[in-house]
Design an enzyme around this catalytic site. Structure first.
Site, PDB file in Angstrom:
ATOM      1  N   ARG A 101       0.797  -1.303   0.003  1.00 57.91           N
ATOM      2  CA  ARG A 101       0.106   0.018   0.182  1.00 57.91           C
ATOM      3  C   ARG A 101       0.754   1.274  -0.018  1.00 57.91           C
ATOM      4  O   ARG A 101       0.422   2.339  -0.517  1.00 57.91           O
ATOM      5  CB  ARG A 101      -0.941  -0.170   1.141  1.00 57.91           C
ATOM      6  CG  ARG A 101      -1.917  -1.110   1.285  1.00 57.91           C
ATOM      7  CD  ARG A 101      -2.746  -1.272   2.574  1.00 57.91           C
ATOM      8  NE  ARG A 101      -3.876  -2.196   2.571  1.00 57.91           N
ATOM      9  CZ  ARG A 101      -4.795  -1.887   1.825  1.00 57.91           C
ATOM     10  NH1 ARG A 101      -5.383  -0.876   1.228  1.00 57.91           N
ATOM     11  NH2 ARG A 101      -5.802  -2.744   2.128  1.00 57.91           N
ATOM     12  N   GLN A 122      -5.185  -1.352   6.062  1.00 55.94           N
ATOM     13  CA  GLN A 122      -5.301  -0.270   5.570  1.00 55.94           C
ATOM     14  C   GLN A 122      -4.707   0.662   6.467  1.00 55.94           C
ATOM     15  O   GLN A 122      -4.925   0.996   7.741  1.00 55.94           O
ATOM     16  CB  GLN A 122      -6.837   0.175   5.192  1.00 55.94           C
ATOM     17  CG  GLN A 122      -6.839   1.228   3.967  1.00 55.94           C
ATOM     18  CD  GLN A 122      -8.330   1.495   3.675  1.00 55.94           C
ATOM     19  OE1 GLN A 122      -9.087   1.826   4.703  1.00 55.94           O
ATOM     20  NE2 GLN A 122      -8.665   0.827   2.669  1.00 55.94           N
ATOM     21  N   SER A 163       6.917  -1.296  16.783  1.00 57.08           N
ATOM     22  CA  SER A 163       8.051  -0.662  16.725  1.00 57.08           C
ATOM     23  C   SER A 163       7.844   0.780  16.318  1.00 57.08           C
ATOM     24  O   SER A 163       7.133   1.404  15.458  1.00 57.08           O
ATOM     25  CB  SER A 163       8.820  -1.492  15.368  1.00 57.08           C
ATOM     26  OG  SER A 163      10.113  -0.851  15.265  1.00 57.08           O
ATOM     27  N   SER A 188      10.724   2.333  15.110  1.00 55.74           N
ATOM     28  CA  SER A 188      11.917   2.653  14.161  1.00 55.74           C
ATOM     29  C   SER A 188      11.334   3.531  13.220  1.00 55.74           C
ATOM     30  O   SER A 188      11.910   4.364  12.827  1.00 55.74           O
ATOM     31  CB  SER A 188      12.450   1.355  13.861  1.00 55.74           C
ATOM     32  OG  SER A 188      13.272   0.788  14.955  1.00 55.74           O
ATOM     33  N   LYS A 243      16.952 -12.093  14.906  1.00 53.99           N
ATOM     34  CA  LYS A 243      18.169 -11.723  14.999  1.00 53.99           C
ATOM     35  C   LYS A 243      19.329 -12.878  14.687  1.00 53.99           C
ATOM     36  O   LYS A 243      20.436 -12.752  13.909  1.00 53.99           O
ATOM     37  CB  LYS A 243      18.716 -11.315  16.243  1.00 53.99           C
ATOM     38  CG  LYS A 243      18.071  -9.764  16.419  1.00 53.99           C
ATOM     39  CD  LYS A 243      18.488  -9.287  17.571  1.00 53.99           C
ATOM     40  CE  LYS A 243      18.016  -7.671  17.761  1.00 53.99           C
ATOM     41  NZ  LYS A 243      18.594  -6.816  18.705  1.00 53.99           N
ATOM     42  N   ASP A 295      23.446  -3.396  18.631  1.00 55.68           N
ATOM     43  CA  ASP A 295      23.039  -3.359  19.908  1.00 55.68           C
ATOM     44  C   ASP A 295      23.980  -3.174  20.976  1.00 55.68           C
ATOM     45  O   ASP A 295      23.629  -2.468  21.775  1.00 55.68           O
ATOM     46  CB  ASP A 295      22.060  -4.765  20.110  1.00 55.68           C
ATOM     47  CG  ASP A 295      20.975  -4.910  19.312  1.00 55.68           C
ATOM     48  OD1 ASP A 295      20.555  -4.060  18.668  1.00 55.68           O
ATOM     49  OD2 ASP A 295      20.610  -6.110  19.292  1.00 55.68           O
ATOM     50  N   ASN A 302      19.451 -18.072  31.855  1.00 53.75           N
ATOM     51  CA  ASN A 302      18.389 -18.290  30.721  1.00 53.75           C
ATOM     52  C   ASN A 302      17.545 -19.369  31.158  1.00 53.75           C
ATOM     53  O   ASN A 302      17.567 -20.065  31.908  1.00 53.75           O
ATOM     54  CB  ASN A 302      19.116 -18.623  29.540  1.00 53.75           C
ATOM     55  CG  ASN A 302      18.275 -18.558  28.198  1.00 53.75           C
ATOM     56  OD1 ASN A 302      17.760 -17.596  27.852  1.00 53.75           O
ATOM     57  ND2 ASN A 302      18.057 -19.780  27.492  1.00 53.75           N
ATOM     58  N   THR A 353      16.365 -22.018  29.489  1.00 56.13           N
ATOM     59  CA  THR A 353      17.387 -23.246  28.947  1.00 56.13           C
ATOM     60  C   THR A 353      18.862 -22.935  29.551  1.00 56.13           C
ATOM     61  O   THR A 353      19.685 -22.238  28.931  1.00 56.13           O
ATOM     62  CB  THR A 353      17.506 -23.429  27.509  1.00 56.13           C
ATOM     63  OG1 THR A 353      16.033 -23.065  27.153  1.00 56.13           O
ATOM     64  CG2 THR A 353      17.625 -24.736  27.117  1.00 56.13           C
ATOM     65  N   GLN A 375      21.842   2.967  19.302  1.00 59.50           N
ATOM     66  CA  GLN A 375      22.189   2.228  18.225  1.00 59.50           C
ATOM     67  C   GLN A 375      21.420   2.862  16.827  1.00 59.50           C
ATOM     68  O   GLN A 375      21.772   2.373  15.723  1.00 59.50           O
ATOM     69  CB  GLN A 375      21.651   0.804  18.357  1.00 59.50           C
ATOM     70  CG  GLN A 375      20.418   0.463  18.763  1.00 59.50           C
ATOM     71  CD  GLN A 375      19.344   0.400  17.695  1.00 59.50           C
ATOM     72  OE1 GLN A 375      19.539   0.180  16.906  1.00 59.50           O
ATOM     73  NE2 GLN A 375      18.082   0.827  17.928  1.00 59.50           N
ATOM     74  N   GLN A 421      22.929   2.923  13.285  1.00 58.70           N
ATOM     75  CA  GLN A 421      22.415   2.705  12.133  1.00 58.70           C
ATOM     76  C   GLN A 421      22.110   3.772  11.068  1.00 58.70           C
ATOM     77  O   GLN A 421      22.184   3.311   9.929  1.00 58.70           O
ATOM     78  CB  GLN A 421      20.987   1.748  12.519  1.00 58.70           C
ATOM     79  CG  GLN A 421      21.314   0.751  13.232  1.00 58.70           C
ATOM     80  CD  GLN A 421      20.168  -0.399  13.092  1.00 58.70           C
ATOM     81  OE1 GLN A 421      19.628  -0.715  12.060  1.00 58.70           O
ATOM     82  NE2 GLN A 421      19.581  -1.166  14.342  1.00 58.70           N
TER      83      GLN A 421
END
Length: 532
Positions: A209, A234, A266, A268, A315, A353, A411, A413, A506, A510
């Protein structure tokens, strides 16, 4: 089909004079339940900057064709496209088709600038007007597909069928099941021999769009009020004009964006589009809802798709799609920015980052200690606890190690925590162990998970009573700015460092990599505040 096959130059479009760089019209759907409501909406559309309105007769609660059309067409403050969409094509009208087509014929006679007729009834409609229509009026023949976006070959055949009806303007609306469907829509626009409207509906079709203006679409649709839409996905008039700078897009505009899932939160696009505009950089920055990174990169191989920021959860997948990786990003094992090298089209991965986050944490520690910025890093010797072992976790752990901190990775895990800890010479623990982890006071905590991100703002990765052991708490989340974790850290006396600070730092890096220009730092900061 990939975008590399589309030949498009400025000569392919008639660029209008003045401030606009494209001829794509901005059309506002008007869906009032009464004629008065519609007239109010038309005035609002004009005030907001629309070029024309789509009068959706099927939304009127009671409709007297001659009387209502006369009022609407005579009193409209903008050129009109009259649509009377039946239920079978995604509209509201459920009555007799011949009455519906009579109303569209009447709209032509009474001075509508455009009428929209569905492909299924186009032949019948053209036969009924017997070639008689006002000279200035244009007939759009449309096809709507709410299931998917067909193949390039099928779309080509569909365009040919629509053209064969005698349509002045071709309209195709499909549904994007994946963002990689959109290049087939751009291909339709780039290769069309007649004025064409082509869009992919749904959140994954948003960019079709916006980039209609780059690829020569006859018009694109913008909602008068955000969220009150005539079709899925839209955007608002305001976003198209103010956020995406629709009027400034041209065939040579360079496309950038942020790749993530979800991506609607976001900020950004607000930052980069405002910054691009402030330095007259011919670029656009889009939210890219990507399900599969490899599919996306393959589909958008055109040299005009030049650079991307990466966020959760892509990432690591993005890193695998790079042709080359900057040594620092390679050492971290994750990246956050991908740029197409202009000389050979290769995609190069960078990690920005860690620069943004570590700079923000150091700044806050120095401010609290009253230390000068020229001294060694205030992180040196500190115990630095990172929650999460994904892309952002890797970046923070690596950055902290570089500054001389002792790193602990927590973490869900344990294996993932151990793998990252071994790379930075640190210690690994599970999230369950973190609650009672207290080897010393004055530690630094960095959350890099999405726990507490909008809409789950009541969640936190660590209970409040465990936060008193930390002198500083950083949260990579920036929507909301003040997460529950940071609010509770503040309440127990720790310094809170907002994800917005990492985001801002950052963003400067960028922007400079995307454009080659120095970052307009104050403008970027002000834009973030305005949109927080």
């Amino acid at each position: 089909m990939t975008l590399s096959s589309i030949p498009l130059t400025a000569a392919d479009l008639q660029i209008p004079a003045g401030g606009r760089r494209n001829s794509t019209l901005l059309c506002a759907p008007v869906m009032g339940e009464s004629v008065d409501q519609m007239l109010d909406q038309i005035r609002a559309a004009k005030e907001q900057g629309a070029d024309l309105v789509e009068v959706r007769l099927d939304f009127l609660k009671s409709f007297s064709p001659k009387q209502d059309l006369e009022i609407l067409l005579k009193q409209s403050a903008l050129p009109t496209l009259v649509t009377y969409r039946p239920k079978w094509e995604g509209g509201q009208y459920e009555g007799d088709d011949s009455r519906r087509l009579d109303a569209l014929r009447l709209a032509l006679e009474l001075g509508a600038d455009y009428v929209d007729v569905e492909l299924q009834v186009a032949q019948e409609f053209f036969s009924s007007i017997q070639g008689k229509k006002p000279e200035k009026a244009k007939i759009i023949v449309s096809s709507h597909n709410y299931q998917n976006t067909p193949s390039s070959e099928e779309l080509g055949n569909l365009v040919a069928r629509i053209q064969a009806t005698g349509a002045d303007i071709v309209k195709i609306a499909t549904t994007a099941l994946d963002i990689s469907d959109c290049p087939r829509i751009f291909e339709v626009l780039a290769h069309s021999q007649v004025p064409t409207i082509a869009i992919a509906m749904g959140e994954r079709g948003l960019i079709s769009r916006i980039l209609a203006a780059k690829f020569g679409g006859y018009l694109t649709f913008g909602a008068i009020e955000a969220g009150v839409v005539s079709a899925p996905g839209q955007p608002s008039i305001k976003d198209l004009l103010d956020l995406y700078n629709l009027r400034q897009l041209g065939p040579d505009t360079k496309v950038h964006g942020v790749i993530g899932k979800p991506i609607g939160h976001s900020k950004s696009p607000h930052l980069y589009n405002a910054a691009f505009k402030s330095v007259n950089f011919n670029g656009i920055y889009l939210p890219l809802l990507v399900d599969n990174v490899a599919n996306f990169i393959n589909a958008y191989s055109s040299p005009d798709f030049v650079g991307y920021s990466y966020t959760i959860p892509h990432k690591e997948d993005g890193l695998r799609c790079c042709d080359e990786v900057d040594p620092i990003a390679k050492a971290i094992g994750a990246f956050s920015q991908m740029i197409r090298r202009p000389t050979d089209g290769k995609m190069i991965g960078y990690n920005v980052d860690y620069l943004g986050a570590i700079a923000a944490i150091e700044e806050a520690l120095r401010a609290s200690n009253g230390a000068s910025p020229t001294t060694s890093s205030p992180l040196a010797g500190k115990l630095f606890v990172v929650i999460g072992a994904g892309g952002a976790g890797k970046a923070l752990a690596y950055g902290a190690m570089e500054k001389g901190a002792r790193v602990v990775v927590a973490n869900r895990t344990y294996e993932k925590a151990k793998e990252l800890a071994s790379k930075v010479g640190g210690q690994a623990i599970t999230l369950a162990e973190l609650e009672n982890f207290h080897p010393e006071d004055g530690m630094v905590l960095a959350n890099t998970t999405s726990v507490g991100m909008k809409p789950n703002v009541d969640l936190t990765p660590l209970p409040k009573d465990a936060l008193s052991r930390y002198c500083l708490v950083f949260d990579a989340i920036y929507t909301p700015k003040l997460t529950r974790l940071l609010r509770e850290a503040q309440e127990v006396g720790a310094i809170p460092v907002y994800g917005t600070e990492m985001f801002i730092n950052q963003a400067f890096v960028q922007f400079e990599r995307f454009t080659g220009y120095p970052a307009p730092k104050q403008l970027i900061r002000d834009t973030l505040v305005k949109n927080s």
